[in-house]
Design a protein around this motif. Structure first.
Motif, mmCIF file in Angstrom:
data_model
loop_
_atom_site.group_PDB
_atom_site.id
_atom_site.type_symbol
_atom_site.label_atom_id
_atom_site.label_comp_id
_atom_site.label_asym_id
_atom_site.label_seq_id
_atom_site.Cartn_x
_atom_site.Cartn_y
_atom_site.Cartn_z
ATOM 1 N N ASP A 93 39.690 50.771 55.323
ATOM 2 C CA ASP A 93 40.565 50.141 55.119
ATOM 3 C C ASP A 93 40.819 49.060 55.891
ATOM 4 O OD1 ASP A 93 43.588 49.294 55.168
ATOM 5 O OD2 ASP A 93 43.267 49.228 57.609
ATOM 6 N N LEU A 94 39.701 48.881 56.772
ATOM 7 C CA LEU A 94 38.952 47.191 57.144
ATOM 8 C C LEU A 94 38.321 46.749 56.014
ATOM 9 C CD1 LEU A 94 37.886 47.927 61.156
ATOM 10 C CD2 LEU A 94 39.766 46.805 60.162
ATOM 11 N N LEU A 95 37.644 47.554 55.251
ATOM 12 C CA LEU A 95 36.828 46.921 54.423
ATOM 13 C C LEU A 95 38.393 46.570 53.219
ATOM 14 C CD1 LEU A 95 34.264 46.132 52.592
ATOM 15 C CD2 LEU A 95 34.498 48.972 50.988
ATOM 16 N N THR A 96 38.990 47.742 52.857
ATOM 17 C CA THR A 96 39.814 46.827 51.457
ATOM 18 C C THR A 96 40.645 45.334 52.213
ATOM 19 O OG1 THR A 96 39.917 49.346 51.560
ATOM 20 C CG2 THR A 96 41.748 47.554 51.126
ATOM 21 N N GLU A 132 33.622 48.664 39.546
ATOM 22 C CA GLU A 132 34.081 48.643 38.129
ATOM 23 C C GLU A 132 35.850 48.277 38.399
ATOM 24 O OE1 GLU A 132 31.543 51.337 35.698
ATOM 25 O OE2 GLU A 132 31.696 52.205 37.388
ATOM 26 N N ARG A 133 36.670 48.738 39.806
ATOM 27 C CA ARG A 133 37.577 49.038 40.498
ATOM 28 C C ARG A 133 38.280 47.920 40.147
ATOM 29 N NH1 ARG A 133 39.581 54.117 42.274
ATOM 30 N NH2 ARG A 133 38.239 55.445 41.655
ATOM 31 N N LEU A 134 37.241 46.488 40.576
ATOM 32 C CA LEU A 134 37.548 45.408 40.891
ATOM 33 C C LEU A 134 37.291 44.339 39.831
ATOM 34 C CD1 LEU A 134 36.845 44.784 44.752
ATOM 35 C CD2 LEU A 134 38.736 45.407 43.767
ATOM 36 N N ALA A 135 36.924 44.906 38.712
ATOM 37 C CA ALA A 135 36.541 44.092 37.861
ATOM 38 C C ALA A 135 37.375 43.425 37.085
ATOM 39 C CB ALA A 135 35.905 45.153 36.895
ATOM 40 N N ASP A 136 38.558 44.098 37.171
ATOM 41 C CA ASP A 136 40.295 43.152 36.404
ATOM 42 C C ASP A 136 40.884 42.645 37.612
ATOM 43 O OD1 ASP A 136 38.759 43.958 33.947
ATOM 44 O OD2 ASP A 136 39.802 46.733 33.624
ATOM 45 N N LEU A 137 40.961 42.681 38.208
ATOM 46 C CA LEU A 137 41.760 41.796 38.906
ATOM 47 C C LEU A 137 40.633 40.483 39.323
ATOM 48 C CD1 LEU A 137 42.146 44.124 42.360
ATOM 49 C CD2 LEU A 137 44.025 43.656 40.042
ATOM 50 N N PRO A 138 42.627 39.466 39.812
ATOM 51 C CA PRO A 138 41.623 37.703 39.976
ATOM 52 C C PRO A 138 40.606 37.782 40.745
ATOM 53 C CG PRO A 138 43.874 38.115 39.034
ATOM 54 C CD PRO A 138 43.497 39.841 38.966
ATOM 55 N N SER A 139 39.747 37.211 40.736
ATOM 56 C CA SER A 139 38.578 36.672 42.241
ATOM 57 C C SER A 139 38.812 38.245 42.247
ATOM 58 C CB SER A 139 39.623 35.819 42.833
ATOM 59 O OG SER A 139 40.429 36.817 43.550
ATOM 60 N N GLY A 140 38.479 39.314 41.542
ATOM 61 C CA GLY A 140 37.685 40.739 42.901
ATOM 62 C C GLY A 140 36.512 40.791 42.738
ATOM 63 N N PRO A 141 36.028 40.542 41.644
ATOM 64 C CA PRO A 141 34.005 40.355 41.950
ATOM 65 C C PRO A 141 33.707 39.077 42.517
ATOM 66 C CG PRO A 141 34.808 41.085 39.734
ATOM 67 C CD PRO A 141 36.402 40.024 40.259
ATOM 68 N N GLU A 142 34.150 38.482 42.540
ATOM 69 C CA GLU A 142 33.733 37.602 43.675
ATOM 70 C C GLU A 142 34.184 37.570 44.871
ATOM 71 O OE1 GLU A 142 34.995 36.197 39.327
ATOM 72 O OE2 GLU A 142 36.113 36.439 41.062
ATOM 73 N N ALA A 143 35.348 38.464 44.928
ATOM 74 C CA ALA A 143 35.549 38.574 46.334
ATOM 75 C C ALA A 143 34.571 39.691 47.603
ATOM 76 C CB ALA A 143 37.293 39.793 47.088
ATOM 77 N N LEU A 144 34.398 40.972 46.347
ATOM 78 C CA LEU A 144 33.426 41.708 46.304
ATOM 79 C C LEU A 144 31.778 40.980 47.162
ATOM 80 C CD1 LEU A 144 32.750 44.982 47.662
ATOM 81 C CD2 LEU A 144 32.211 44.657 45.147
ATOM 82 N N ALA A 145 31.405 40.186 46.246
ATOM 83 C CA ALA A 145 30.287 39.066 46.648
ATOM 84 C C ALA A 145 29.891 38.510 47.767
ATOM 85 C CB ALA A 145 29.892 38.240 45.274
ATOM 86 N N ALA A 146 31.940 38.209 48.214
ATOM 87 C CA ALA A 146 31.730 37.336 49.343
ATOM 88 C C ALA A 146 31.741 38.118 50.417
ATOM 89 C CB ALA A 146 33.423 36.321 49.419
ATOM 90 N N VAL A 147 31.988 39.774 50.245
ATOM 91 C CA VAL A 147 32.589 40.088 51.479
ATOM 92 C C VAL A 147 30.557 40.434 51.728
ATOM 93 C CG1 VAL A 147 32.833 42.608 51.910
ATOM 94 C CG2 VAL A 147 34.563 41.240 51.334
#
Length: 334
Positions: A93-96, A132-147
């Motif tokens: 949940d904290l990761l999300t 893959e789950r975040l790929a289609d969300l706006p800024s999803g891949p970038e947000a994951l990369a930032a984490v």
């Protein structure tokens, strides 16, 4: 006598230790740890202090965990190590929340909200990776990369009220310190949940034992400790401003802590005339939280700061400022 002498230093010895630390001014021995909230850092004299215990309180739903996690993220993002002891939230949940925070920082109002990200990550109808789950969300891949940029420095310890005591907190901090080579900042969410072995004690005694132990740990390790604390019944009354005396075990906590910060909903603590003369302010005040520095051994206290809430993205705006309106302890109006 040996153990006592090992804890005793002459001023000349302390001078030598300080000189050595300053000559080798590594990040692992930093005395001031910026929080990443500029207005708060100015009020605290630069940030949280190594060797200092800071308490964070506030009524339910005001955003204590959101603020503490964002602060921990800011510290880890700056290159330092953090251990977050989570008694209330699952690590995933904290990761999300962190992914949502990063998306919000990247795209602001156009970013997907926390609930949208949570829905995508918890969808059991598909078997795909987080990327893959975040790929289609706006800024999803970038947000994951930032984490991922600070993921190795932000550690989450799933704590429980039945087993996580001061010894476990200390051992975990030492393990992270040894593994990373850095003194970590500790975040305890929250203090009253820390297990106190032995006979049952009242809130005052329990809080005092834990606060004293966390303070000793911060001093001995030269690390900042941020602990959330719970309120008594009076402190969570709707429309009432929470203060230090509302904390459970308040006298013990106030004595041990180096700094005490208390969140309140701005709408609950702003003086009535601000609404009477401009009713449009009512909605605006609901969007802000007031953080009061009620105690500060390292600088000025009695400072009221306001931060804009973006809870749908699990974050506060990092740009806070001093409150200009008059604040009261009791709202006394509907």
């Amino acid at each position: 006598m040996t153990s006592v002498m090992e804890q005793t230093s002459s001023i000349s010895g302390i001078l030598e230790q300080s000189d050595e630390r300053l000559r080798n001014a590594g990040e692992s021995l930093a005395r001031v740890w910026p929080t990443g909230f500029a207005a708060l850092d100015r009020s605290l004299g630069g940030g949280l202090r190594g060797g200092g215990l800071t308490l964070l309180a506030g009524p339910q739903g005001v955003g204590k965990t959101t603020f503490a996690l964002q602060l921990a993220r800011n510290v880890a993002r700056s290159g330092k190590s953090v251990v977050y002891f989570s008694f209330e939230h699952d690590p995933e949940d904290l990761l999300t929340r962190l992914i949502s925070l990063e998306a919000g920082e990247l795209l602001s109002s156009r970013a997907p909200g926390l609930e949208q990200i949570r829905t995508v990550l918890e969808d059991c109808s598909v078997s795909t990776s987080i990327e893959e789950r975040l790929a289609d969300l706006p800024s999803g891949p970038e947000a994951l990369a930032a984490v991922r940029e600070y993921a190795d420095r932000l550690h989450v310890h799933r704590a429980t009220g039945t087993s996580t005591d001061l010894t476990e907190i200390q051992n975990t901090a030492e393990q992270v310190w040894q593994a990373s080579g850095q003194v970590p900042m500790l975040v305890v969410d929250y203090l009253q949940k820390v297990n106190v072995p032995g006979p049952q004690t009242n809130d005052e005694e329990r809080s005092g034992i834990v606060a004293e132990g966390l303070k000793d740990l911060s001093i001995d390790g030269g690390m900042p400790v941020l602990a959330m604390v719970a309120s008594d019944r009076d402190g969570i009354t709707s429309g009432r401003r929470m203060r230090v005396h509302h904390l459970r075990g308040s006298s013990a906590l106030a004595y041990e802590a180096d700094a005490v910060m208390i969140f309140n909903q701005k709408y609950d603590v702003v003086a009535r005339h601000h609404l009477v003369y401009d009713v449009t302010n009512a909605e605006k005040y609901h969007q802000w939280a007031v953080l009061t520095v009620e105690k500060n051994r390292f600088g000025q206290d009695g400072i009221n700061l306001e931060f804009r809430k973006y809870f749908h993205q699990s974050r506060f705006s990092p740009d806070g400022s001093q409150v200009t309106e008059q604040l009261v302890d009791d709202r006394l109006f509907a």
